[in-house]
Motif scaffolding. Structure first.
Motif, PDB file in Angstrom:
ATOM      1  N   ALA A  21      48.160  44.582  25.237  1.00 57.27           N
ATOM      2  CA  ALA A  21      49.384  45.241  26.074  1.00 57.27           C
ATOM      3  C   ALA A  21      48.768  46.535  26.867  1.00 57.27           C
ATOM      4  O   ALA A  21      49.116  46.800  27.935  1.00 57.27           O
ATOM      5  CB  ALA A  21      50.315  45.618  24.994  1.00 57.27           C
ATOM      6  N   LEU A  22      47.542  46.935  26.119  1.00 61.80           N
ATOM      7  CA  LEU A  22      46.922  48.257  26.843  1.00 61.80           C
ATOM      8  C   LEU A  22      46.245  47.868  28.125  1.00 61.80           C
ATOM      9  O   LEU A  22      46.232  48.385  29.106  1.00 61.80           O
ATOM     10  CB  LEU A  22      45.933  49.053  25.918  1.00 61.80           C
ATOM     11  N   LEU A  23      45.666  46.602  28.039  1.00 66.03           N
ATOM     12  CA  LEU A  23      44.905  46.061  28.996  1.00 66.03           C
ATOM     13  C   LEU A  23      45.820  45.559  30.173  1.00 66.03           C
ATOM     14  O   LEU A  23      45.537  45.681  31.247  1.00 66.03           O
ATOM     15  CB  LEU A  23      44.042  44.929  28.512  1.00 66.03           C
ATOM     16  N   VAL A  24      46.961  45.295  29.957  1.00 65.19           N
ATOM     17  CA  VAL A  24      47.914  44.762  30.707  1.00 65.19           C
ATOM     18  C   VAL A  24      48.230  46.057  31.695  1.00 65.19           C
ATOM     19  O   VAL A  24      48.268  45.701  33.077  1.00 65.19           O
ATOM     20  CB  VAL A  24      49.103  44.434  30.095  1.00 65.19           C
ATOM     21  N   THR A  29      47.145  48.783  37.409  1.00 69.89           N
ATOM     22  CA  THR A  29      46.935  49.988  38.064  1.00 69.89           C
ATOM     23  C   THR A  29      45.495  49.971  38.413  1.00 69.89           C
ATOM     24  O   THR A  29      45.063  50.970  39.065  1.00 69.89           O
ATOM     25  CB  THR A  29      47.282  51.230  37.388  1.00 69.89           C
ATOM     26  N   ALA A  30      44.690  49.128  37.981  1.00 63.39           N
ATOM     27  CA  ALA A  30      43.128  49.252  38.380  1.00 63.39           C
ATOM     28  C   ALA A  30      42.752  47.993  38.903  1.00 63.39           C
ATOM     29  O   ALA A  30      42.401  47.919  39.907  1.00 63.39           O
ATOM     30  CB  ALA A  30      42.458  49.922  37.293  1.00 63.39           C
ATOM     31  N   VAL A  31      42.466  47.044  37.778  1.00 64.59           N
ATOM     32  CA  VAL A  31      41.881  45.787  38.347  1.00 64.59           C
ATOM     33  C   VAL A  31      42.461  44.525  37.613  1.00 64.59           C
ATOM     34  O   VAL A  31      42.486  43.990  36.693  1.00 64.59           O
ATOM     35  CB  VAL A  31      40.358  45.638  37.303  1.00 64.59           C
ATOM     36  N   SER A  32      43.234  43.956  38.799  1.00 63.18           N
ATOM     37  CA  SER A  32      44.189  43.119  38.674  1.00 63.18           C
ATOM     38  C   SER A  32      43.443  41.917  38.292  1.00 63.18           C
ATOM     39  O   SER A  32      42.093  41.565  38.772  1.00 63.18           O
ATOM     40  CB  SER A  32      44.976  42.913  40.145  1.00 63.18           C
ATOM     41  N   GLY A  33      43.895  40.918  37.520  1.00 60.07           N
ATOM     42  CA  GLY A  33      43.288  39.942  37.068  1.00 60.07           C
ATOM     43  C   GLY A  33      42.651  40.225  35.638  1.00 60.07           C
ATOM     44  O   GLY A  33      42.514  39.140  34.837  1.00 60.07           O
ATOM     45  N   ALA A  34      42.634  41.333  35.200  1.00 61.46           N
ATOM     46  CA  ALA A  34      41.930  41.585  33.940  1.00 61.46           C
ATOM     47  C   ALA A  34      42.712  41.193  32.793  1.00 61.46           C
ATOM     48  O   ALA A  34      42.315  40.865  31.759  1.00 61.46           O
ATOM     49  CB  ALA A  34      41.624  42.945  33.882  1.00 61.46           C
ATOM     50  N   VAL A 231      40.856  53.900  38.995  1.00 62.69           N
ATOM     51  CA  VAL A 231      40.795  53.126  40.090  1.00 62.69           C
ATOM     52  C   VAL A 231      40.088  54.001  41.363  1.00 62.69           C
ATOM     53  O   VAL A 231      39.392  53.977  42.196  1.00 62.69           O
ATOM     54  CB  VAL A 231      42.152  52.671  40.608  1.00 62.69           C
ATOM     55  N   SER A 232      40.389  55.554  41.249  1.00 61.53           N
ATOM     56  CA  SER A 232      39.723  56.255  42.271  1.00 61.53           C
ATOM     57  C   SER A 232      38.315  56.716  41.909  1.00 61.53           C
ATOM     58  O   SER A 232      37.671  57.253  42.935  1.00 61.53           O
ATOM     59  CB  SER A 232      40.407  57.999  41.951  1.00 61.53           C
ATOM     60  N   ARG A 233      37.775  56.156  40.914  1.00 57.83           N
ATOM     61  CA  ARG A 233      36.414  56.292  40.557  1.00 57.83           C
ATOM     62  C   ARG A 233      35.607  55.073  40.876  1.00 57.83           C
ATOM     63  O   ARG A 233      34.297  55.027  40.581  1.00 57.83           O
ATOM     64  CB  ARG A 233      36.074  57.023  39.155  1.00 57.83           C
ATOM     65  N   PHE A 239      34.913  47.361  42.932  1.00 53.56           N
ATOM     66  CA  PHE A 239      36.489  46.933  42.783  1.00 53.56           C
ATOM     67  C   PHE A 239      36.625  45.251  43.057  1.00 53.56           C
ATOM     68  O   PHE A 239      37.220  44.748  42.010  1.00 53.56           O
ATOM     69  CB  PHE A 239      37.328  47.714  43.854  1.00 53.56           C
ATOM     70  N   GLU A 240      36.080  44.974  44.254  1.00 52.70           N
ATOM     71  CA  GLU A 240      36.095  43.414  44.387  1.00 52.70           C
ATOM     72  C   GLU A 240      35.101  42.650  43.270  1.00 52.70           C
ATOM     73  O   GLU A 240      35.361  41.530  42.841  1.00 52.70           O
ATOM     74  CB  GLU A 240      35.429  43.225  45.635  1.00 52.70           C
ATOM     75  N   GLN A 241      34.106  43.286  43.023  1.00 56.09           N
ATOM     76  CA  GLN A 241      33.373  42.503  42.074  1.00 56.09           C
ATOM     77  C   GLN A 241      33.904  42.377  40.489  1.00 56.09           C
ATOM     78  O   GLN A 241      33.998  41.399  39.831  1.00 56.09           O
ATOM     79  CB  GLN A 241      31.968  43.222  42.000  1.00 56.09           C
ATOM     80  N   LEU A 242      34.712  43.645  40.282  1.00 58.85           N
ATOM     81  CA  LEU A 242      35.299  43.660  38.811  1.00 58.85           C
ATOM     82  C   LEU A 242      36.569  42.562  39.069  1.00 58.85           C
ATOM     83  O   LEU A 242      36.879  41.837  37.793  1.00 58.85           O
ATOM     84  CB  LEU A 242      35.837  44.864  38.456  1.00 58.85           C
ATOM     85  N   VAL A 243      37.235  42.536  40.275  1.00 60.97           N
ATOM     86  CA  VAL A 243      38.294  41.532  40.217  1.00 60.97           C
ATOM     87  C   VAL A 243      37.800  40.194  39.996  1.00 60.97           C
ATOM     88  O   VAL A 243      38.456  39.253  39.121  1.00 60.97           O
ATOM     89  CB  VAL A 243      39.019  41.792  41.523  1.00 60.97           C
ATOM     90  N   ILE A 244      36.895  39.853  40.529  1.00 62.27           N
ATOM     91  CA  ILE A 244      36.159  38.591  40.655  1.00 62.27           C
ATOM     92  C   ILE A 244      35.794  38.038  39.261  1.00 62.27           C
ATOM     93  O   ILE A 244      35.934  37.099  38.723  1.00 62.27           O
ATOM     94  CB  ILE A 244      35.247  38.262  41.747  1.00 62.27           C
ATOM     95  N   ALA A 245      35.026  38.992  38.530  1.00 61.37           N
ATOM     96  CA  ALA A 245      34.467  38.796  37.395  1.00 61.37           C
ATOM     97  C   ALA A 245      35.716  38.604  36.224  1.00 61.37           C
ATOM     98  O   ALA A 245      35.345  37.727  35.502  1.00 61.37           O
ATOM     99  CB  ALA A 245      33.542  39.950  36.800  1.00 61.37           C
ATOM    100  N   ALA A 246      36.501  39.287  36.530  1.00 62.85           N
ATOM    101  CA  ALA A 246      37.707  39.223  35.563  1.00 62.85           C
ATOM    102  C   ALA A 246      38.443  37.916  35.498  1.00 62.85           C
ATOM    103  O   ALA A 246      38.922  37.225  34.538  1.00 62.85           O
ATOM    104  CB  ALA A 246      38.968  40.237  35.825  1.00 62.85           C
ATOM    105  N   THR A 247      38.653  37.380  36.840  1.00 61.37           N
ATOM    106  CA  THR A 247      38.909  36.158  37.134  1.00 61.37           C
ATOM    107  C   THR A 247      38.312  34.906  36.507  1.00 61.37           C
ATOM    108  O   THR A 247      38.867  34.105  35.903  1.00 61.37           O
ATOM    109  CB  THR A 247      39.177  35.933  38.738  1.00 61.37           C
TER     110      THR A 247
END
Length: 257
Positions: A21-24, A29-34, A231-233, A239-247
């Motif tokens: 739930a924390l990860l949700v 608010t940061a890495v969608s797909g995680a 997300v500001s950091r 950001f794009e790499q993290l989204v793809i990796a999470a997917t």
């Protein structure tokens, strides 16, 4: 009834659900797909089909926090293009759930996520770096929006796994970080709320599941706050790499069971 016993979960199992739930909150608010990791945790601790009903209200709580944070950055032309196709996908997903067992659902969604990640990586390497989100107004953009919209509606209804599909669409459409987060925040709030009657009709949401959700939503809030701070950091490329990796991670988890 004590919420800890609603699904006969042990202390360790509840701790795993709380971490998910924390990860949700963080993913919203940061890495969608995680949150595909959260999906896998919920499905491992709870009955697979029931887990989708319990996860949905937690996702909506995260959506509300994301909208409050990024509401000024939403790109509404994209949203209006997506919603009719998403509605069709939700209906298809509902019909699919009537007959598909857990194994078929898991393998189908995992394969779709990996395919979307591969297509997005390929498109990001060949597309113009200056492509703007309003490319959705072109004929090719409309076709792409409808295709991803149907897949997004289908995957979000079947396994709450629409996040990675829409993440891949928004990245392929050239969205920058804040536009990505603002657009996805409104998208998933509207879609997830619309899914509630379908999920309730399938028996995936009831009084017991909502009591467990009440305990888990407490953990969504700090996750969202951590995501807002992080997300500001994070620069655009990371950001794009993290989204793809999470997917990719979420797709592999679903395929491996």
């Amino acid at each position: 009834m004590n919420t800890m016993t609603l699904w006969h979960v042990s202390g360790w199992e509840f701790a795993a659900l709380a971490a998910a739930a924390l990860l949700v909150g963080f993913s919203k608010t940061a890495v969608s797909g995680a949150n595909t990791v959260s999906l896998a945790v919920f499905a491992a601790v709870l009955p697979a089909r029931a887990s989708t009903g319990i996860l949905l209200p937690a996702l909506i709580a995260g959506d509300l926090l994301a909208v409050a944070t990024y509401r000024r950055h939403a790109h509404w032309p994209t949203l209006w293009r997506l919603f009719p196709a998403v509605a069709a996908g939700v209906v298809l997903g509902t019909l699919f759930l009537v007959w598909a067992d857990d194994t078929v659902v898991r393998i189908s969604i995992g394969a779709i996520l990996l395919l979307m990640a591969a297509v997005t990586v390929w498109r990001r390497r060949t597309a113009d770096a200056d492509e703007e989100p309003d490319s959705v107004l072109t004929r090719a953009g409309r076709i792409k929006a409808r295709s991803y919209g149907v897949l997004g509606g289908f995957t979000t209804m079947v396994a709450n796994a629409g996040g990675p599909v829409m993440s891949m669409y928004l990245l392929s459409a050239g969205f920058r970080k804040l536009g990505f987060l603002g657009t996805s925040a409104f998208f998933f709030l509207i879609v997830n709320v619309a899914k509630l009657p379908f999920s309730a009709g399938l028996g995936l949401i009831d009084g017991r599941s909502l009591l467990l959700d009440a305990a888990l939503v407490v953990f969504v809030v700090p996750g969202a706050l951590i995501g807002k701070w992080a997300v500001s950091r994070i620069n655009q490329r990371l950001f794009e790499q993290l989204v793809i990796a999470a997917t990719v991670v979420g797709g592999v988890q679903l395929l491996l069971g």
